[in-house]
Design a protein around this motif. Structure first.
Motif, PDB file in Angstrom:
ATOM      1  N   UNK A 136      13.499   9.578  -0.714  1.00 52.97           N
ATOM      2  CA  UNK A 136      13.157   9.219   0.669  1.00 52.97           C
ATOM      3  C   UNK A 136      12.233   7.992   0.709  1.00 52.97           C
ATOM      4  N   UNK A 137      11.242   7.965  -0.162  1.00 53.40           N
ATOM      5  CA  UNK A 137      10.301   6.843  -0.199  1.00 53.40           C
ATOM      6  C   UNK A 137      10.993   5.561  -0.633  1.00 53.40           C
ATOM      7  N   UNK A 138      11.894   5.684  -1.594  1.00 54.09           N
ATOM      8  CA  UNK A 138      12.616   4.503  -2.063  1.00 54.09           C
ATOM      9  C   UNK A 138      13.418   3.867  -0.924  1.00 54.09           C
ATOM     10  N   UNK A 165       0.817  -1.213   0.000  1.00 55.45           N
ATOM     11  CA  UNK A 165       0.000   0.000   0.000  1.00 55.45           C
ATOM     12  C   UNK A 165       0.858   1.274   0.000  1.00 55.45           C
ATOM     13  N   UNK A 166       1.906   1.373   0.834  1.00 54.58           N
ATOM     14  CA  UNK A 166       2.797   2.540   0.713  1.00 54.58           C
ATOM     15  C   UNK A 166       3.483   2.614  -0.652  1.00 54.58           C
ATOM     16  N   UNK A 167       3.741   1.454  -1.242  1.00 55.68           N
ATOM     17  CA  UNK A 167       4.325   1.435  -2.574  1.00 55.68           C
ATOM     18  C   UNK A 167       3.335   2.014  -3.587  1.00 55.68           C
ATOM     19  N   UNK A 168       2.056   1.729  -3.362  1.00 56.10           N
ATOM     20  CA  UNK A 168       1.023   2.284  -4.225  1.00 56.10           C
ATOM     21  C   UNK A 168       0.941   3.796  -4.109  1.00 56.10           C
ATOM     22  N   UNK A 169       1.146   4.321  -2.901  1.00 56.93           N
ATOM     23  CA  UNK A 169       1.164   5.779  -2.723  1.00 56.93           C
ATOM     24  C   UNK A 169       2.343   6.377  -3.489  1.00 56.93           C
ATOM     25  N   UNK A 170       3.490   5.749  -3.354  1.00 54.17           N
ATOM     26  CA  UNK A 170       4.694   6.170  -4.069  1.00 54.17           C
ATOM     27  C   UNK A 170       4.407   6.258  -5.570  1.00 54.17           C
ATOM     28  N   UNK A 171       3.735   5.241  -6.085  1.00 53.01           N
ATOM     29  CA  UNK A 171       3.399   5.176  -7.511  1.00 53.01           C
ATOM     30  C   UNK A 171       2.444   6.296  -7.898  1.00 53.01           C
ATOM     31  N   UNK A 172       1.421   6.550  -7.066  1.00 59.18           N
ATOM     32  CA  UNK A 172       0.437   7.575  -7.409  1.00 59.18           C
ATOM     33  C   UNK A 172       1.031   8.982  -7.357  1.00 59.18           C
ATOM     34  N   UNK A 184       9.062   0.772 -10.966  1.00 64.55           N
ATOM     35  CA  UNK A 184       8.492   2.106 -10.767  1.00 64.55           C
ATOM     36  C   UNK A 184       9.499   3.178 -10.357  1.00 64.55           C
ATOM     37  N   UNK A 185      10.648   2.771  -9.831  1.00 62.81           N
ATOM     38  CA  UNK A 185      11.624   3.761  -9.398  1.00 62.81           C
ATOM     39  C   UNK A 185      12.184   4.521 -10.592  1.00 62.81           C
ATOM     40  N   UNK A 186      12.120   5.853 -10.517  1.00 60.44           N
ATOM     41  CA  UNK A 186      12.612   6.734 -11.580  1.00 60.44           C
ATOM     42  C   UNK A 186      11.862   6.548 -12.904  1.00 60.44           C
ATOM     43  N   UNK A 187      10.638   6.049 -12.847  1.00 61.20           N
ATOM     44  CA  UNK A 187       9.898   5.829 -14.092  1.00 61.20           C
ATOM     45  C   UNK A 187       9.524   7.179 -14.734  1.00 61.20           C
TER      46      UNK A 187
END
Length: 415
Positions: free
Chosen positions: A382-384, A295-302, A410-413
């Motif tokens: 920071x999120x990564x 779920x936090x990964x989903x926030x990162x993506x959004x 998703x990182x640096x996409x």
């Protein structure tokens, strides 16, 4: 042996080079591998008690990563090759097999709205399942995972078709939104309902007699409900036609709730949860541990998605951003509002949500004044780091490569 491994590594790097976000890291990895491999294989120690050096551990980890990349390339090919079989299954299903005109229409809807994307959600089902089963699966098991991956993509298509109508979006995946084709307009909304119904045809066709049928069915129903709630929260935070947005609703708390339900559950949690059910994992505590990361990964993506909507290149993202025109509760606006003085807030109140180029440019100019691009870069880094630590914390319960695979994509996409 060394030459064979080196060839595999180089071949993998070549296959993945077209993915811009991953190319640099892959090439750096491949370039450094031959020297490390030579040192590793020339090691004279064969003792059982030999403690691997940090360099040897690095080689092992890099080798695993490259083999995972090779597997991912193969899975992508198999995923796409399965599409005609999935479509044939749908067209021959009891509700459709006596309706040839509807078979043709369903094929048209599915072809247009499922193809052309990155397929990350669908392939994540297959990749996660293969990792959980240590790649020891039958052809039937793999095909079931692929079919359910397409069901996840069908869910994505259902939401996107409806979302584009409600947002009045123009393009999706570098082509006109579905409602703007075939002179459809709002009639396309029924096609979004059709896409949702096809999800359950896939689940029934491939899982009906399996022990995981009910858990998988419940997962799709639960996540569909949660995503619909997120979509409702998003719509309710947006202004009514010809009205200015209520900026008092644009808080971090509201944003987090929207993102959690609208994006994170179906894009990140669902693919892994489906794979875990397929793999026979029934421990709800493990599902919760996975959810706490995804779920936090989903926030990162959004947050990335919101940033790209404003500052991304449409030729790369495949769509023209409309969050400012639509008066959306995005990460950029909830970040900017607390930094506004009275004059800047008045400017946003006067222009945010207006569908004209001048207003959009004024809001973007304000974002630049607040150095939003720099704040975004800091947030991303920071999120990564935080997510990487969370993934490390689950390594004794679940394979970390499942979660690392998401981060790699998703990182640096850029799209």
């Amino acid at each position: 042996m060394i030459n064979t491994k080196y060839y595999i590594f180089v071949r993998v790097g070549t296959l993945r080079a077209r993915f811009r976000n991953r190319m640099l890291r892959s090439n750096q990895l491949i370039t450094s591998t031959p020297k490390l491999l030579r040192k590793f294989f020339s090691s004279k120690s064969s003792s059982v008690l030999h403690r691997p050096s940090s360099e040897e551990l690095e080689i092992t980890e890099r080798s695993k990563n490259l083999l995972v990349m090779a597997s991912s390339c193969k899975i992508k090919d198999q995923f796409h090759e399965f599409f005609p079989e999935m479509l044939r299954c749908l067209k021959n299903s009891p509700p459709l097999h006596k309706l040839p005109s509807m078979q043709e229409w369903v094929e048209k809807i599915v072809e247009y709205n499922l193809k052309g994307g990155k397929m990350n959600r669908g392939m994540a089902v297959v990749e996660s399942f293969m990792i959980l089963k240590n790649h020891q699966v039958s052809e039937e098991e793999k095909n079931t995972a692929i079919a359910l991956g397409w069901a996840v993509e069908m869910l994505q298509a259902f939401f996107l078709v409806a979302d584009d109508i409600m947002d009045g979006s123009l393009t999706r995946r570098m082509k006109p939104c579905w409602y703007r084709t075939n002179n459809l307009g709002v009639k396309a909304f029924n096609d979004s309902i059709l896409l949702e119904s096809l999800i359950y045809q896939i689940v029934s066709s491939y899982c009906k007699n399996q022990h995981y049928y009910l858990p998988v069915l419940e997962l799709f129903h639960d996540v569909t409900m949660r995503t619909s709630l997120g979509q409702a929260m998003d719509l309710h935070s947006a202004p009514n036609p010809n009205e200015a947005p209520d900026l008092s609703k644009f808080t971090v708390e509201t944003y987090d709730a929207i993102v959690k339900y609208k994006t994170a559950y179906y894009s990140f949690y669902l693919p892994v949860a489906v794979a875990m059910r397929l793999a026979g994992i029934q421990d709800n505590d493990l599902l919760k541990r996975a959810e706490d990361i995804l779920l936090p990964m989903g926030r990162f993506f959004q947050v990335q998605d919101d940033y790209l909507d404003c500052f991304g290149d449409p030729e790369i993202t495949g769509k023209i951003g409309t969050d400012i025109e639509d008066g959306k509760c995005s990460w950029l606006i909830v970040t900017a509002l607390p930094m506004c003085d009275s004059a800047q807030r008045q400017l946003i109140e006067a222009h945010y949500g207006l569908k004209n180029t001048e207003s959009v440019n004024l809001v973007k100019s304000l974002y630049q004044q607040f150095d939003i691009p720099k704040l975004y870069t800091e947030y991303e880094e920071r999120s990564y780091k935080e997510l990487t630590q969370m993934i490390e914390g689950i390594k004794h319960q679940l394979p970390t490569s499942i979660f690392q695979g998401f981060m790699e994509k998703i990182y640096k996409r850029l799209n």
